[in-house]
Design a protein around this motif. Structure first.
Motif, PDB file in Angstrom:
ATOM      1  N   MET A  10      62.697-101.054 -10.278  1.00  0.00           N
ATOM      2  CA  MET A  10      62.084-101.582  -9.070  1.00  0.00           C
ATOM      3  C   MET A  10      60.932-102.548  -9.350  1.00  0.00           C
ATOM      4  SD  MET A  10      63.934-100.085  -6.845  1.00  0.00           S
ATOM      5  CE  MET A  10      63.122-100.202  -5.276  1.00  0.00           C
ATOM      6  N   GLY A  11      60.477-102.622 -10.584  1.00  0.00           N
ATOM      7  CA  GLY A  11      59.329-103.445 -10.903  1.00  0.00           C
ATOM      8  C   GLY A  11      59.707-104.857 -11.290  1.00  0.00           C
ATOM      9  N   VAL A  12      58.750-105.748 -11.096  1.00  0.00           N
ATOM     10  CA  VAL A  12      58.910-107.146 -11.473  1.00  0.00           C
ATOM     11  C   VAL A  12      57.765-107.494 -12.413  1.00  0.00           C
ATOM     12  CG1 VAL A  12      58.892-109.512 -10.617  1.00  0.00           C
ATOM     13  CG2 VAL A  12      59.959-107.714  -9.251  1.00  0.00           C
ATOM     14  N   ILE A  13      58.108-108.084 -13.556  1.00  0.00           N
ATOM     15  CA  ILE A  13      57.064-108.527 -14.483  1.00  0.00           C
ATOM     16  C   ILE A  13      56.392-109.742 -13.864  1.00  0.00           C
ATOM     17  CG2 ILE A  13      56.574-109.487 -16.752  1.00  0.00           C
ATOM     18  CD1 ILE A  13      59.003-107.903 -17.782  1.00  0.00           C
ATOM     19  N   VAL A  14      55.088-109.656 -13.646  1.00  0.00           N
ATOM     20  CA  VAL A  14      54.345-110.748 -13.023  1.00  0.00           C
ATOM     21  C   VAL A  14      53.849-111.719 -14.080  1.00  0.00           C
ATOM     22  CG1 VAL A  14      52.333-111.326 -11.614  1.00  0.00           C
ATOM     23  CG2 VAL A  14      53.675-109.284 -11.089  1.00  0.00           C
ATOM     24  N   GLU A  33      52.622-100.763  -5.774  1.00  0.00           N
ATOM     25  CA  GLU A  33      51.367-101.034  -6.472  1.00  0.00           C
ATOM     26  C   GLU A  33      51.573-101.969  -7.658  1.00  0.00           C
ATOM     27  OE1 GLU A  33      49.862 -97.416  -8.295  1.00  0.00           O
ATOM     28  OE2 GLU A  33      51.899 -96.732  -8.615  1.00  0.00           O
ATOM     29  N   ASP A  34      50.462-102.471  -8.161  1.00  0.00           N
ATOM     30  CA  ASP A  34      50.463-103.233  -9.404  1.00  0.00           C
ATOM     31  C   ASP A  34      50.102-102.272 -10.529  1.00  0.00           C
ATOM     32  OD1 ASP A  34      50.994-105.535  -7.987  1.00  0.00           O
ATOM     33  OD2 ASP A  34      48.916-106.203  -7.946  1.00  0.00           O
ATOM     34  N   LEU A  35      50.761-102.428 -11.672  1.00  0.00           N
ATOM     35  CA  LEU A  35      50.515-101.585 -12.830  1.00  0.00           C
ATOM     36  C   LEU A  35      50.328-102.461 -14.055  1.00  0.00           C
ATOM     37  CD1 LEU A  35      53.405 -99.040 -12.208  1.00  0.00           C
ATOM     38  CD2 LEU A  35      50.978 -98.671 -11.724  1.00  0.00           C
ATOM     39  N   ALA A  36      49.733-101.895 -15.087  1.00  0.00           N
ATOM     40  CA  ALA A  36      49.647-102.560 -16.379  1.00  0.00           C
ATOM     41  C   ALA A  36      50.506-101.763 -17.354  1.00  0.00           C
ATOM     42  CB  ALA A  36      48.203-102.613 -16.864  1.00  0.00           C
ATOM     43  N   VAL A  37      51.334-102.466 -18.126  1.00  0.00           N
ATOM     44  CA  VAL A  37      52.157-101.815 -19.138  1.00  0.00           C
ATOM     45  C   VAL A  37      51.743-102.363 -20.497  1.00  0.00           C
ATOM     46  CG1 VAL A  37      54.485-101.465 -20.024  1.00  0.00           C
ATOM     47  CG2 VAL A  37      54.069-101.389 -17.567  1.00  0.00           C
ATOM     48  N   LEU A  38      51.291-101.457 -21.346  1.00  0.00           N
ATOM     49  CA  LEU A  38      50.877-101.801 -22.701  1.00  0.00           C
ATOM     50  C   LEU A  38      52.055-101.537 -23.625  1.00  0.00           C
ATOM     51  CD1 LEU A  38      48.444-102.345 -24.744  1.00  0.00           C
ATOM     52  CD2 LEU A  38      48.365 -99.861 -24.935  1.00  0.00           C
ATOM     53  N   LYS A  39      52.610-102.604 -24.204  1.00  0.00           N
ATOM     54  CA  LYS A  39      53.739-102.472 -25.133  1.00  0.00           C
ATOM     55  C   LYS A  39      53.194-102.554 -26.550  1.00  0.00           C
ATOM     56  CE  LYS A  39      57.053-105.363 -26.982  1.00  0.00           C
ATOM     57  NZ  LYS A  39      57.743-106.611 -26.940  1.00  0.00           N
ATOM     58  N   PHE A  72      56.861 -94.544 -22.013  1.00  0.00           N
ATOM     59  CA  PHE A  72      58.299 -94.581 -22.272  1.00  0.00           C
ATOM     60  C   PHE A  72      58.525 -95.466 -23.479  1.00  0.00           C
ATOM     61  CE2 PHE A  72      57.317 -98.019 -19.376  1.00  0.00           C
ATOM     62  CZ  PHE A  72      58.057 -99.093 -19.831  1.00  0.00           C
ATOM     63  N   SER A  73      59.737 -95.453 -24.003  1.00  0.00           N
ATOM     64  CA  SER A  73      60.090 -96.303 -25.140  1.00  0.00           C
ATOM     65  C   SER A  73      61.168 -97.285 -24.717  1.00  0.00           C
ATOM     66  CB  SER A  73      60.617 -95.466 -26.303  1.00  0.00           C
ATOM     67  OG  SER A  73      59.594 -94.691 -26.846  1.00  0.00           O
ATOM     68  N   LEU A  74      61.047 -98.501 -25.215  1.00  0.00           N
ATOM     69  CA  LEU A  74      62.069 -99.510 -24.971  1.00  0.00           C
ATOM     70  C   LEU A  74      63.263 -99.251 -25.875  1.00  0.00           C
ATOM     71  CD1 LEU A  74      59.788-102.671 -24.775  1.00  0.00           C
ATOM     72  CD2 LEU A  74      60.792-101.395 -22.880  1.00  0.00           C
ATOM     73  N   ALA A  75      64.362 -99.935 -25.654  1.00  0.00           N
ATOM     74  CA  ALA A  75      65.578 -99.750 -26.450  1.00  0.00           C
ATOM     75  C   ALA A  75      65.313 -99.969 -27.940  1.00  0.00           C
ATOM     76  CB  ALA A  75      66.672-100.700 -25.954  1.00  0.00           C
ATOM     77  N   ARG A  76      64.407-100.867 -28.265  1.00  0.00           N
ATOM     78  CA  ARG A  76      64.091-101.140 -29.673  1.00  0.00           C
ATOM     79  C   ARG A  76      63.124-100.109 -30.256  1.00  0.00           C
ATOM     80  NH1 ARG A  76      63.292-107.676 -29.966  1.00  0.00           N
ATOM     81  NH2 ARG A  76      65.427-108.184 -29.425  1.00  0.00           N
ATOM     82  N   GLY A  77      62.699 -99.166 -29.433  1.00  0.00           N
ATOM     83  CA  GLY A  77      61.819 -98.106 -29.923  1.00  0.00           C
ATOM     84  C   GLY A  77      60.338 -98.366 -29.693  1.00  0.00           C
ATOM     85  N   ASN A  78      59.995 -99.517 -29.119  1.00  0.00           N
ATOM     86  CA  ASN A  78      58.588 -99.807 -28.862  1.00  0.00           C
ATOM     87  C   ASN A  78      58.042 -98.858 -27.803  1.00  0.00           C
ATOM     88  OD1 ASN A  78      59.990-102.593 -29.424  1.00  0.00           O
ATOM     89  ND2 ASN A  78      57.882-102.768 -30.118  1.00  0.00           N
ATOM     90  N   PRO A  79      56.971 -98.117 -28.136  1.00  0.00           N
ATOM     91  CA  PRO A  79      56.353 -97.282 -27.102  1.00  0.00           C
ATOM     92  C   PRO A  79      55.590 -98.152 -26.108  1.00  0.00           C
ATOM     93  CG  PRO A  79      55.236 -96.991 -29.215  1.00  0.00           C
ATOM     94  CD  PRO A  79      56.352 -97.961 -29.427  1.00  0.00           C
ATOM     95  N   CYS A  80      55.613 -97.732 -24.853  1.00  0.00           N
ATOM     96  CA  CYS A  80      54.893 -98.432 -23.794  1.00  0.00           C
ATOM     97  C   CYS A  80      54.076 -97.422 -23.007  1.00  0.00           C
ATOM     98  CB  CYS A  80      55.857 -99.132 -22.851  1.00  0.00           C
ATOM     99  SG  CYS A  80      56.812-100.443 -23.619  1.00  0.00           S
ATOM    100  N   LEU A  81      52.847 -97.781 -22.691  1.00  0.00           N
ATOM    101  CA  LEU A  81      51.984 -96.950 -21.867  1.00  0.00           C
ATOM    102  C   LEU A  81      51.867 -97.608 -20.505  1.00  0.00           C
ATOM    103  CD1 LEU A  81      49.042 -96.200 -24.316  1.00  0.00           C
ATOM    104  CD2 LEU A  81      51.195 -94.982 -24.048  1.00  0.00           C
ATOM    105  N   VAL A  82      52.036 -96.831 -19.455  1.00  0.00           N
ATOM    106  CA  VAL A  82      51.871 -97.322 -18.091  1.00  0.00           C
ATOM    107  C   VAL A  82      50.474 -96.914 -17.649  1.00  0.00           C
ATOM    108  CG1 VAL A  82      52.767 -97.287 -15.739  1.00  0.00           C
ATOM    109  CG2 VAL A  82      54.334 -96.982 -17.681  1.00  0.00           C
ATOM    110  N   LEU A  83      49.670 -97.909 -17.286  1.00  0.00           N
ATOM    111  CA  LEU A  83      48.272 -97.687 -16.922  1.00  0.00           C
ATOM    112  C   LEU A  83      48.001 -98.276 -15.549  1.00  0.00           C
ATOM    113  CD1 LEU A  83      46.847 -98.952 -20.330  1.00  0.00           C
ATOM    114  CD2 LEU A  83      47.240 -96.560 -19.695  1.00  0.00           C
ATOM    115  N   GLU A  84      46.926 -97.820 -14.928  1.00  0.00           N
ATOM    116  CA  GLU A  84      46.542 -98.443 -13.667  1.00  0.00           C
ATOM    117  C   GLU A  84      46.172 -99.900 -13.942  1.00  0.00           C
ATOM    118  OE1 GLU A  84      42.872 -97.374 -11.649  1.00  0.00           O
ATOM    119  OE2 GLU A  84      42.023 -96.741 -13.548  1.00  0.00           O
ATOM    120  N   PHE A  85      46.428-100.759 -12.991  1.00  0.00           N
ATOM    121  CA  PHE A  85      46.058-102.167 -13.109  1.00  0.00           C
ATOM    122  C   PHE A  85      44.627-102.338 -12.631  1.00  0.00           C
ATOM    123  CE2 PHE A  85      45.627-106.378 -11.149  1.00  0.00           C
ATOM    124  CZ  PHE A  85      45.835-107.151 -12.272  1.00  0.00           C
ATOM    125  N   CYS A  86      43.809-102.979 -13.446  1.00  0.00           N
ATOM    126  CA  CYS A  86      42.402-103.218 -13.093  1.00  0.00           C
ATOM    127  C   CYS A  86      42.245-104.680 -12.696  1.00  0.00           C
ATOM    128  CB  CYS A  86      41.496-102.887 -14.263  1.00  0.00           C
ATOM    129  SG  CYS A  86      41.563-101.168 -14.724  1.00  0.00           S
TER     130      CYS A  86
END
Length: 104
Positions: A10-14, A33-39, A72-86
């Motif tokens: 459901m998300g769109v990369i801005v 909401e807006d979120l920040a994803v740290l890859k 969560f982890s991407l298909a390539r194994g990269n961990p991602c953290l979902v954080l609140e958007f500041c």
């Protein structure tokens, strides 16, 4: 986790908010909401350290600390953290903008 599926479906990369030597931060817009994803691109020997930091972030709630929401982890194994958007951006951006007032 449900939030991860929600972001991926459901998300769109801005835009990319920033990057460093081992990570990138992206702004994601969801329906609610807006979120920040740290890859994280390179974990190296710091995988256990990252898990410890996630554990700490899950337990800490304070208005001056960015909220950890999920991971969560991407298909390539990269961990991602979902954080609140500041809206104010990074701490460095805030300091740059308010430098005069902060160091009076």
């Amino acid at each position: 986790a449900a939030l991860s599926v929600h972001i991926l479906t459901m998300g769109v990369i801005v835009c990319e908010l920033g990057s460093g030597s081992v990570s990138e931060v992206w702004k994601i817009k969801t329906r609610n909401e807006d979120l920040a994803v740290l890859k994280i691109s390179e974990i190296g020997l710091n995988y256990e350290t990252m898990l410890n930091e996630i554990d700490i972030l899950q337990q800490v709630y304070h208005e001056t600390i960015v909220k950890y929401l999920d991971s969560f982890s991407l298909a390539r194994g990269n961990p991602c953290l979902v954080l609140e958007f500041c809206e104010q951006g990074s701490l460095q951006n805030f300091i740059d903008v308010h430098k005069a007032k902060l160091f009076e």
